[in-house]
Design an enzyme around this catalytic site. Structure first.
Site, PDB file in Angstrom:
ATOM      1  N   LYS A   8       0.823  -1.221   0.000  1.00 55.45           N
ATOM      2  CA  LYS A   8       0.000   0.000   0.000  1.00 55.45           C
ATOM      3  C   LYS A   8       0.858   1.274   0.000  1.00 55.45           C
ATOM      4  O   LYS A   8       2.071   1.215   0.252  1.00 55.45           O
ATOM      5  CB  LYS A   8      -0.931  -0.041   1.214  1.00 55.45           C
ATOM      6  N   TYR A  48     -12.663  -1.827  -3.651  1.00 63.11           N
ATOM      7  CA  TYR A  48     -13.150  -1.973  -2.275  1.00 63.11           C
ATOM      8  C   TYR A  48     -14.673  -1.822  -2.191  1.00 63.11           C
ATOM      9  O   TYR A  48     -15.190  -1.408  -1.152  1.00 63.11           O
ATOM     10  CB  TYR A  48     -12.466  -0.945  -1.375  1.00 63.11           C
ATOM     11  N   THR A  90      -5.603  -7.343  10.572  1.00 63.98           N
ATOM     12  CA  THR A  90      -5.877  -6.058   9.906  1.00 63.98           C
ATOM     13  C   THR A  90      -5.310  -4.888  10.704  1.00 63.98           C
ATOM     14  O   THR A  90      -4.695  -3.981  10.140  1.00 63.98           O
ATOM     15  CB  THR A  90      -7.410  -5.873   9.738  1.00 63.98           C
ATOM     16  N   ARG A 101       2.364  -6.774   8.850  1.00 61.31           N
ATOM     17  CA  ARG A 101       1.648  -5.612   9.419  1.00 61.31           C
ATOM     18  C   ARG A 101       2.200  -5.210  10.784  1.00 61.31           C
ATOM     19  O   ARG A 101       2.214  -4.016  11.122  1.00 61.31           O
ATOM     20  CB  ARG A 101       0.152  -5.906   9.490  1.00 61.31           C
ATOM     21  N   ASN A 111      -2.140   0.034   7.008  1.00 57.03           N
ATOM     22  CA  ASN A 111      -1.631  -1.260   7.504  1.00 57.03           C
ATOM     23  C   ASN A 111      -0.682  -1.958   6.513  1.00 57.03           C
ATOM     24  O   ASN A 111      -0.565  -3.174   6.500  1.00 57.03           O
ATOM     25  CB  ASN A 111      -2.794  -2.155   7.926  1.00 57.03           C
ATOM     26  N   HIS A 114      -2.201  -5.467   1.620  1.00 62.74           N
ATOM     27  CA  HIS A 114      -3.492  -6.149   1.488  1.00 62.74           C
ATOM     28  C   HIS A 114      -3.233  -7.556   0.971  1.00 62.74           C
ATOM     29  O   HIS A 114      -2.364  -7.760   0.131  1.00 62.74           O
ATOM     30  CB  HIS A 114      -4.384  -5.397   0.490  1.00 62.74           C
ATOM     31  N   GLU A 125      -9.856 -10.318  -7.575  1.00 67.38           N
ATOM     32  CA  GLU A 125      -8.838  -9.273  -7.433  1.00 67.38           C
ATOM     33  C   GLU A 125      -7.720  -9.433  -8.468  1.00 67.38           C
ATOM     34  O   GLU A 125      -7.198  -8.439  -8.974  1.00 67.38           O
ATOM     35  CB  GLU A 125      -8.287  -9.297  -5.999  1.00 67.38           C
TER      36      GLU A 125
HETATM   37  P1  CMP Z   1      -7.418  -4.533   3.592  1.00 69.63           P
HETATM   38  O1  CMP Z   1      -6.908  -5.903   3.825  1.00 69.63           O
HETATM   39  O2  CMP Z   1      -6.877  -3.796   2.428  1.00 69.63           O
HETATM   40  O3  CMP Z   1      -9.017  -4.597   3.472  1.00 69.63           O
HETATM   41  C1  CMP Z   1      -9.846  -3.487   3.769  1.00 69.63           C
HETATM   42  C2  CMP Z   1      -9.092  -2.360   4.379  1.00 69.63           C
HETATM   43  O4  CMP Z   1      -9.877  -1.404   5.049  1.00 69.63           O
HETATM   44  C3  CMP Z   1      -8.161  -2.887   5.457  1.00 69.63           C
HETATM   45  O5  CMP Z   1      -7.128  -3.636   4.886  1.00 69.63           O
HETATM   46  C4  CMP Z   1      -7.770  -1.597   6.149  1.00 69.63           C
HETATM   47  O6  CMP Z   1      -6.767  -0.877   5.443  1.00 69.63           O
HETATM   48  C5  CMP Z   1      -9.065  -0.836   6.058  1.00 69.63           C
HETATM   49  N1  CMP Z   1      -9.821  -0.915   7.327  1.00 69.63           N
HETATM   50  C6  CMP Z   1     -10.428  -1.985   7.856  1.00 69.63           C
HETATM   51  N2  CMP Z   1     -11.030  -1.681   9.032  1.00 69.63           N
HETATM   52  C7  CMP Z   1     -10.784  -0.357   9.230  1.00 69.63           C
HETATM   53  C8  CMP Z   1     -11.134   0.563  10.253  1.00 69.63           C
HETATM   54  N3  CMP Z   1     -11.850   0.199  11.296  1.00 69.63           N
HETATM   55  N4  CMP Z   1     -10.696   1.829  10.121  1.00 69.63           N
HETATM   56  C9  CMP Z   1      -9.974   2.216   9.035  1.00 69.63           C
HETATM   57  N5  CMP Z   1      -9.613   1.379   8.033  1.00 69.63           N
HETATM   58  C10 CMP Z   1     -10.015   0.118   8.132  1.00 69.63           C
END
Ligand code: CMP
Length: 132
Positions: A8, A48, A90, A101, A111, A114, A125
């Site tokens: 990311k 997303y 996450t 992460r 984070n 993905h 994807e």
């Molecule tokens: P990812 O695996 O890319 O899938 C969805 C993304 O949304 C996740 O990683 C985070 O980057 C983001 N995400 C998930 N939960 C939250 C949250 N509570 N607040 C902000 N971002 C979030």
């Protein structure tokens, strides 16, 4: 078996994309294809779309369009499940020691990476980035 992995904008911006890629290869993943790109707001929204309407959606799209990302199409036995283990929870503060992460993420949004969460989503994807 294949999965999709994204480094990311936070991690790319910090210059740790090569380090993360090396870790993934050391875990036995083979890179089938890769590209570096910057997502448009529309593309990030499409990628997303399952999170549309959630409280973090706007923050997520803003973040994912804030800089370049590196997208990797990966192959390995048990790829989806094992990549998620290597990536960690996450929220980086809940991630196990030694996960990507834990080491490179700074918040639940920023984070670092993905990883596809199911075989079905991995197919969707991979098609999104590599079969257009
Ligand atoms: P990812 O695996 O890319 O899938 C969805 C993304 O949304 C996740 O990683 C985070 O980057 C983001 N995400 C998930 N939960 C939250 C949250 N509570 N607040 C902000 N971002 C979030």
């Amino acid at each position: 078996m294949e999965t999709l992995f994204i480094i990311k904008p936070d991690a790319v911006g910090k210059g740790v994309a090569a380090l993360i890629t090396k870790r993934i290869q050391e875990k036995g993943f083979r890179i089938i294809d890769s590209k570096t790109l910057k997502l448009s707001e529309q593309e990030a929204g499409e990628f997303y779309s399952i999170h549309k309407g959630k409280p973090f959606y706007d923050e997520l799209v803003d973040f994912m369009t804030s800089g370049e990302i590196v997208v990797l199409r990966l192959e390995r036995e048990d790829a989806v499940r094992y990549l998620r283990e290597v990536v960690g929870a996450t929220n980086p503060s809940n991630a196990n020691p030694g996960t990507i992460r834990k080491d490179f993420g700074t918040s639940v949004c920023t984070n670092a990476v993905h990883a596809s969460d199911s075989d079905e989503n991995a197919k969707r994807e991979i098609a999104f980035f590599f079969k257009k």
